[in-house]
Each structure stands twice: as C-alpha cells, then as structure tokens.
Motif scaffolding. Structure first.
Motif, PDB file in Angstrom:
ATOM      1  N   ARG A 174      -3.746 -14.790  -1.453  1.00 22.94           N
ATOM      2  CA  ARG A 174      -2.781 -14.230  -1.724  1.00 22.94           C
ATOM      3  C   ARG A 174      -3.256 -13.534  -2.924  1.00 22.94           C
ATOM      4  O   ARG A 174      -2.155 -12.003  -2.584  1.00 22.94           O
ATOM      5  N   ARG A 175      -3.418 -13.210  -3.612  1.00 27.69           N
ATOM      6  CA  ARG A 175      -4.157 -12.374  -4.860  1.00 27.69           C
ATOM      7  C   ARG A 175      -4.683 -11.112  -4.552  1.00 27.69           C
ATOM      8  O   ARG A 175      -4.874 -10.129  -4.660  1.00 27.69           O
ATOM      9  N   LEU A 176      -5.411 -11.583  -3.168  1.00 25.23           N
ATOM     10  CA  LEU A 176      -6.083 -10.132  -2.366  1.00 25.23           C
ATOM     11  C   LEU A 176      -5.433  -9.799  -1.258  1.00 25.23           C
ATOM     12  O   LEU A 176      -5.897  -8.647  -0.732  1.00 25.23           O
ATOM     13  N   ALA A 177      -4.230 -10.218  -1.160  1.00 23.60           N
ATOM     14  CA  ALA A 177      -2.987  -9.369  -0.015  1.00 23.60           C
ATOM     15  C   ALA A 177      -3.412  -8.138  -0.164  1.00 23.60           C
ATOM     16  O   ALA A 177      -3.348  -7.394   1.378  1.00 23.60           O
ATOM     17  N   GLU A 178      -2.502  -7.732  -0.697  1.00 21.00           N
ATOM     18  CA  GLU A 178      -2.334  -6.392  -0.844  1.00 21.00           C
ATOM     19  C   GLU A 178      -3.530  -4.965  -0.216  1.00 21.00           C
ATOM     20  O   GLU A 178      -3.350  -4.435   0.555  1.00 21.00           O
ATOM     21  N   GLU A 179      -4.508  -5.701  -1.341  1.00 21.48           N
ATOM     22  CA  GLU A 179      -5.983  -4.633  -0.962  1.00 21.48           C
ATOM     23  C   GLU A 179      -6.767  -4.906   0.127  1.00 21.48           C
ATOM     24  O   GLU A 179      -6.454  -4.096   0.978  1.00 21.48           O
ATOM     25  N   PHE A 180      -6.191  -6.272   1.459  1.00 22.91           N
ATOM     26  CA  PHE A 180      -6.903  -6.610   2.218  1.00 22.91           C
ATOM     27  C   PHE A 180      -5.990  -5.690   3.214  1.00 22.91           C
ATOM     28  O   PHE A 180      -6.231  -4.701   3.947  1.00 22.91           O
ATOM     29  N   ARG A 181      -4.340  -5.321   3.132  1.00 23.60           N
ATOM     30  CA  ARG A 181      -3.502  -4.442   3.962  1.00 23.60           C
ATOM     31  C   ARG A 181      -4.049  -3.150   4.029  1.00 23.60           C
ATOM     32  O   ARG A 181      -4.168  -2.026   4.577  1.00 23.60           O
ATOM     33  N   SER A 182      -4.423  -2.698   2.289  1.00 25.63           N
ATOM     34  CA  SER A 182      -4.966  -1.575   2.711  1.00 25.63           C
ATOM     35  C   SER A 182      -5.774  -0.975   2.889  1.00 25.63           C
ATOM     36  O   SER A 182      -6.073   0.101   3.965  1.00 25.63           O
ATOM     37  N   ARG A 183      -6.127  -1.455   2.887  1.00 27.52           N
ATOM     38  CA  ARG A 183      -8.095  -1.522   3.470  1.00 27.52           C
ATOM     39  C   ARG A 183      -7.896  -1.306   4.879  1.00 27.52           C
ATOM     40  O   ARG A 183      -8.423  -0.630   6.067  1.00 27.52           O
TER      41      ARG A 183
END
Length: 271
Positions: free
Chosen positions: A223-232
């Motif tokens: 969950r803590r990496l969710a937005e970075e994953f989505r952006s990439r």
C-alpha cells in the motif's frame, strides 16, 4: 417468514471494527444488511438472502440472467471493496451461499490455518490492474490509379496488394511498440510489486474500450508504494505512438487469493 440462506462475501480478521465503521449502513446482495460471522481469529462478511432466489436451482437460472447477475455482482463487489478500504480481505467467489451461519462457522474453522496465512501474506497490500492497448491501424483507402504509371491507368490489383502490405506493416509496427510497452511495465514494476498474475487479454464486448488489448496483468503492491506504482505504469507508454496503458484499482487482492470455499451450489443444496 420466508426461508433464508446465508450469502458470504469475504473472509477477514475477526474484529468488531468493520461492523461499527465500514459495514454500518452498507446494503449487500438483495438489499440485505451485512454483518460478520466470527470463528476464532477469522470472520466472514455475510448477508441473509431469500431461499427462493439463491437455492441451487434458482442460482442456475439467476446466473444466466444478465440483469440479475449484474446487480448481484455489483452488490457483491461493493461489500468487498468497502471492507478492503479498512482491512485485509480475502474475497469469496460470487454467489457463495451457505445453509446458515453455523455452516459459515464450520467453513471458517476448517480453513482457519489457510485463511490466517493468506491474511498475513496480503496484509497492507493492494491489487492494481495494468492493461496495454494498441490502436488498430485505420483501414487503407483503395487506390484509384497506380501512382507513377505512364498513363495514370487504374490498376486495382496492384493498389489492393499495396494497401494490404501497408496494413500488414502498420500492424507489425503497432505490435512491436505494444511489446515494448509491456516490457516497460514489467521493468517499472520491479522493486514495487511483490507478485504478478497474468490474465487473458480481453476481446469483444469484454474489452469495452478502443484498441486491441495486448496484455492484461494484475500486480500485488504494498500500500505504501501504491501511488508510485500507478504513476510509473501510467507513463510506461510515453513516446510510443498509438499505445496506451490503462491502470485500474486499487482493488482487493482478487487475483492473489487462493480458492477459499466449496462450490456455492454444493453449500446451498447439500449442507
């Protein structure tokens, strides 16, 4: 009073919190309230549903009724996603029905070890869907004359073959770019996603969007990496003309949950 069965949506950790917060006021399948049935460290989210609509025989008919199926699936996933916003969820299959809450407790007790292990593995993780699409090359207009001919005479045969070659080359170019986009999504996911599930690309009515679906993957991401994953993922197709990456989610971990319960028809009809 009409006879009722027990519809089960998902397995969660046993806690009073979801009932006081996430499930307060939520209506599930058949418009019924949702509660938790507990057994030791695990619990199941359930609703009462009418026997005449969810018996084994009724389910066979209902699952072939598009409107009934859509309404049931919508309510089923609403409950799961509502829970997933507050706690780790193990989604159960659509139309998982038990004779009563005692049978639900039996299921939880029998599967307690497996449920607990999956809840530990999936804690603080969410699912993202990543699809790569390639635009379909436009159909070539048939030529009316062979360019460069000495008299400008129409040559339909050559024009047709030239158009076919051009279309084939455009499709091959689009496919190469799509493969590059897939490679990029896989590369960008490294170090962020902990698991990947491959699904069959969607076709026809399932696709619902323009273009050819080249890949259809699901990723399990902390969950803590969710937005970075989505952006990439959203930038994975940058510079690749005619290629689009669609990101959906976050979802409960549907693609990463092992089968959790016997067939719903067996439960409703036999136990």
């Amino acid at each position: 009073m009409d006879e009722q069965l027990c519809y089960a949506y998902a397995v969660v950790r046993s806690s009073a919190e979801p009932e006081r917060t996430a499930l307060a006021g939520v209506r599930g399948v058949a418009g019924a309230p949702v509660t938790l049935v507990r057994s030791g460290p695990v619990a199941a989210a359930v609703s009462p549903v009418p026997l005449d609509e969810f018996s084994e025989e009724a389910l066979r008919s209902g699952l072939e009724d598009v409107r009934w199926l859509e309404a049931t699936a919508r309510a089923h996933h609403l409950v799961i996603e509502t829970l997933a916003a507050h706690t780790t969820v193990l989604p159960l299959r659509l139309a998982t029905v038990y004779l009563d809450e005692h049978r639900v407790r039996d299921m939880l007790r029998e599967g307690e070890t497996a449920f607990t292990a999956q809840l530990d593995r999936l804690a603080d993780h969410i699912e993202w869907g990543v699809k790569v699409y390639a635009e379909e090359p436009p159909a070539s207009e048939p030529a009316t004359a062979e360019a460069g001919g000495p008299t400008g005479e129409v040559n339909p045969g050559r024009a047709y073959l030239r158009g076919r070659r051009r279309q084939r080359q455009e499709r091959e170019d689009a496919w190469r770019l799509a493969e590059e986009a897939v490679r990029r999504t896989e590369e960008e996911a490294r170090g962020l996603a902990v698991e990947r599930a491959r699904h069959r690309p969607q076709e026809g009515a399932l696709a619902q969007v323009p273009g050819a679906n080249v890949s259809n993957d699901a990723y399990l991401v902390p969950r803590r990496l969710a937005e970075e994953f989505r952006s990439r993922m959203l930038h994975a197709a940058d510079g690749l003309e005619g290629i689009r990456v669609e990101v959906t989610g976050p979802w409960a971990p549907y693609s990463f949950t092992a089968p959790l319960a016997p067939d719903a028809h067996e439960e409703a009809g036999q136990r």
